[in-house]
Design an enzyme around this catalytic site. Structure first.
Site, PDB file in Angstrom:
ATOM      1  CD  GLU A 396      -3.584   0.668   0.306  1.00 56.54           C
ATOM      2  OE1 GLU A 396      -3.003   1.587  -0.660  1.00 56.54           O
ATOM      3  OE2 GLU A 396      -4.246  -0.046   0.922  1.00 56.54           O
ATOM      4  CG  ASP A 397      -0.746   4.307  -1.987  1.00 55.19           C
ATOM      5  OD1 ASP A 397      -2.099   3.897  -0.986  1.00 55.19           O
ATOM      6  OD2 ASP A 397      -1.191   5.075  -2.678  1.00 55.19           O
ATOM      7  CG  ASP A 400      -6.619   8.969   5.310  1.00 55.43           C
ATOM      8  OD1 ASP A 400      -5.830   9.071   6.339  1.00 55.43           O
ATOM      9  OD2 ASP A 400      -7.079   9.224   4.763  1.00 55.43           O
ATOM     10  CG  PHE A 449      -3.735  15.607   0.705  1.00 57.58           C
ATOM     11  CD1 PHE A 449      -4.675  14.022   0.853  1.00 57.58           C
ATOM     12  CD2 PHE A 449      -3.619  15.570  -0.411  1.00 57.58           C
ATOM     13  CE1 PHE A 449      -4.972  13.403   0.208  1.00 57.58           C
ATOM     14  CE2 PHE A 449      -3.820  14.773  -1.334  1.00 57.58           C
ATOM     15  CZ  PHE A 449      -4.597  13.850  -1.451  1.00 57.58           C
ATOM     16  NE  ARG A 462      -1.731   9.323 -10.013  1.00 54.68           N
ATOM     17  CZ  ARG A 462      -2.512   8.720  -8.985  1.00 54.68           C
ATOM     18  NH1 ARG A 462      -1.802   8.292  -7.943  1.00 54.68           N
ATOM     19  NH2 ARG A 462      -3.206   8.662  -9.060  1.00 54.68           N
TER      20      ARG A 462
END
Ligand code: 5GP
Length: 491
Positions: A396-397, A400, A449, A462
């Protein structure tokens, strides 16, 4: 080199006294080094602190070593007697011939024959080293080891104190800066800041490096340029060394006579040390140089909207390699299926898998953003191959709320894999709603964020080579409606 009970006792008494004195930390460590060298009848001693990313060893104090020896270059912790990092005691019988010594020519010039390296441990983890130097080959007794164990314990306590000092100093600096309303808040620095810079422009330069999270060492190495017989007649100490770029930097003002003198020294340095990469820069030159790496005002198109950089490219790479090493160890002898979720994971997954030393197959899934039809996440691209009976590692990046991962994990478990674990680059634990267990975590991050290194905001950012926090203004419009989330079709 062997001490006696009496000399150990006397040295420990002096060390304890210095440690509890009001002397500066530098003086305390110098005193520890001196008492240690004397007790062991050694010629020199130095106390080294391991920087938090465990890359460099920084001299905190020393005794009996020349300036040249101390400034022979940043000591790469992974290259200079790395066994000490694993808690081992290292004895080098002949420092001029042993391959483990990073700068043998300088050891020779200094007359160092043997080196003894002793780890400083804090809760079983190496946080620094004590190195003892002798001109004669030494005998190392049990008494010496137990004496050094006590000195190392005192050093560990002092290191804790040193960190506290640095922390307080930084906080003090930060609050002073914040008091100036127009200044951005100061970031915790990744590099060890000297108590004083020789010139204010160096302080500015260091702050610029801190902003971009580029590691730096201040005046780490002195290069002899001219000799008078055996004596060094001229030395040159560049202002900064940037390990990530393997680059020494000498800062200069625009005064022509200074530039000419420095250029002469640099020419000489390049002749004598052709392997050294050094640049003479004005601040504007440096800003231009940064732009080449995608940083800085000239790379503005790339970083518009970014308020600060959380992890530099080099920091990410180091962490990714460490994760891959752990994964390779944990799954030794097995085959592994790694499953990533498009698109945010692509940079992390690509880097991670190159460092996993196991047979690996790869699969990718895609999910749609949250829907309001009752189902939290919708799978828009499923696995290509069966994972039944396979060892599966989900990559996973960022985790959250944990909802995406929770949904995907229950989907994958239904296929009965032999095992199912999770590796995430970022863990935003503060916002967790669903309790998911994470087996490998790159960095735990604050509730902000983030973008870059594969992570997007509305499809952009990105391609940033680092992880950065987006300016709140950028996400403000969305905030009014809901919590920020990528509005791109795929994560
Ligand atoms: P969760 O389901 O755990 O709330 O969120 C998972 C997904 O939300 C991540 O895979 C990612 O796509 C997105 N996300 C959550 N936090 C962030 C963030 O700080 N930055 C970006 N770019 N995406 C995020």
């Amino acid at each position: 080199m062997t001490g006696s009970r009496g000399s150990y006792y006397l040295a420990l008494k002096q060390i304890a006294k210095a440690a509890n004195s009001s002397l500066s930390l530098r003086k305390i460590f110098n005193s520890v080094a001196k008492s240690t060298a004397k007790a062991l009848q050694a010629n020199g001693c130095r106390i080294l602190l391991l920087d938090p990313p465990k890359k460099y060893l920084i001299t905190m104090g020393s005794h009996g070593l020349s300036d040249l020896y101390l400034r022979k270059g940043p000591l790469d912790a992974q290259k200079s007697l790395p066994e000490i990092l694993d808690g081992e005691v290292v004895i080098i019988a002949d420092a001029t011939k042993d391959k483990r010594v990073q700068h043998p020519e300088i050891a020779q010039a200094q007359g160092v024959s043997s080196i003894l390296g002793f780890p400083v441990l804090e809760k079983e983890e190496t946080v620094g080293e004590i190195r003892v130097y002798t001109r004669e080959p030494h005998q190392f007794s049990e008494g010496d080891t137990s004496f050094l164990t006590s000195v190392a314990n005192i050093c560990a306590v002092l290191f804790e104190k040193a960190e506290l000092h640095q922390f307080l100093a930084q906080n003090h600096e930060a609050s002073k800066r914040q008091a100036r309303a127009d200044q951005a808040p100061q970031l915790p620095t990744t590099s060890l800041r000297p108590s004083e810079f020789a010139h204010p422009s160096e302080d500015d330069f260091a702050r610029l490096l801190d902003f971009y999270r580029i590691e730096w060492l201040y005046e780490p190495r002195a290069f002899p340029l001219r000799w008078n017989g055996n004596d060094i007649a001229e030395m040159f100490t560049p202002d900064f060394y940037l390990p990530e770029l393997d680059l020494y930097i000498e800062l200069t003002t625009l005064k022509q006579d200074l530039i000419t003198a420095k250029n002469r020294k640099l020419r000489r340095l390049r002749e004598l040390y052709p392997e050294i990469n050094i640049k003479l820069l004005t601040k504007n030159d440096f800003i231009r140089l940064l732009a080449k790496y995608g940083y800085g005002p000239l790379g503005e198109a790339k970083i518009e909207g970014v308020s600060r950089i959380l992890y530099s490219h080099a920091q990410i790479q180091r962490r990714v390699r460490a994760l891959a090493r752990r994964i390779s160890r944990d799954y030794a002898g097995q085959r592994l299926v790694i499953v990533g979720i498009l698109k945010g994971v692509i940079c992390f997954m690509a880097d991670l898998m190159q460092h996993i030393s196991l047979p690996v197959t790869l699969d990718l899934m895609a999910v749609s953003p949250y829907e309001s039809d009752g189902e939290v996440v919708k799978i828009t691209r499923d696995l290509d191959s069966s994972i039944t009976g396979q060892h599966v590692l989900m990559i996973e990046d960022i985790v959250d709320t944990g909802m995406t991962l929770n949904y995907i994990l229950s989907h994958l478990s239904a296929h009965n894999p032999a095992s199912l674990r999770v590796c995430t680059l970022l863990d935003k634990r503060a916002r967790r709603l669903v309790n998911v267990s994470l087996d490998y975590i790159g960095f735990e991050i604050p509730d902000e964020f983030v973008v870059g290194y594969g992570l997007d905001y509305k499809g952009e950012y990105r391609n940033l080579p680092f992880i950065a926090i987006l300016r709140p203004e950028v996400t403000k419009e969305d905030d009014a409606e809901a919590q920020p989330g990528p509005s791109d079709a795929q994560h």
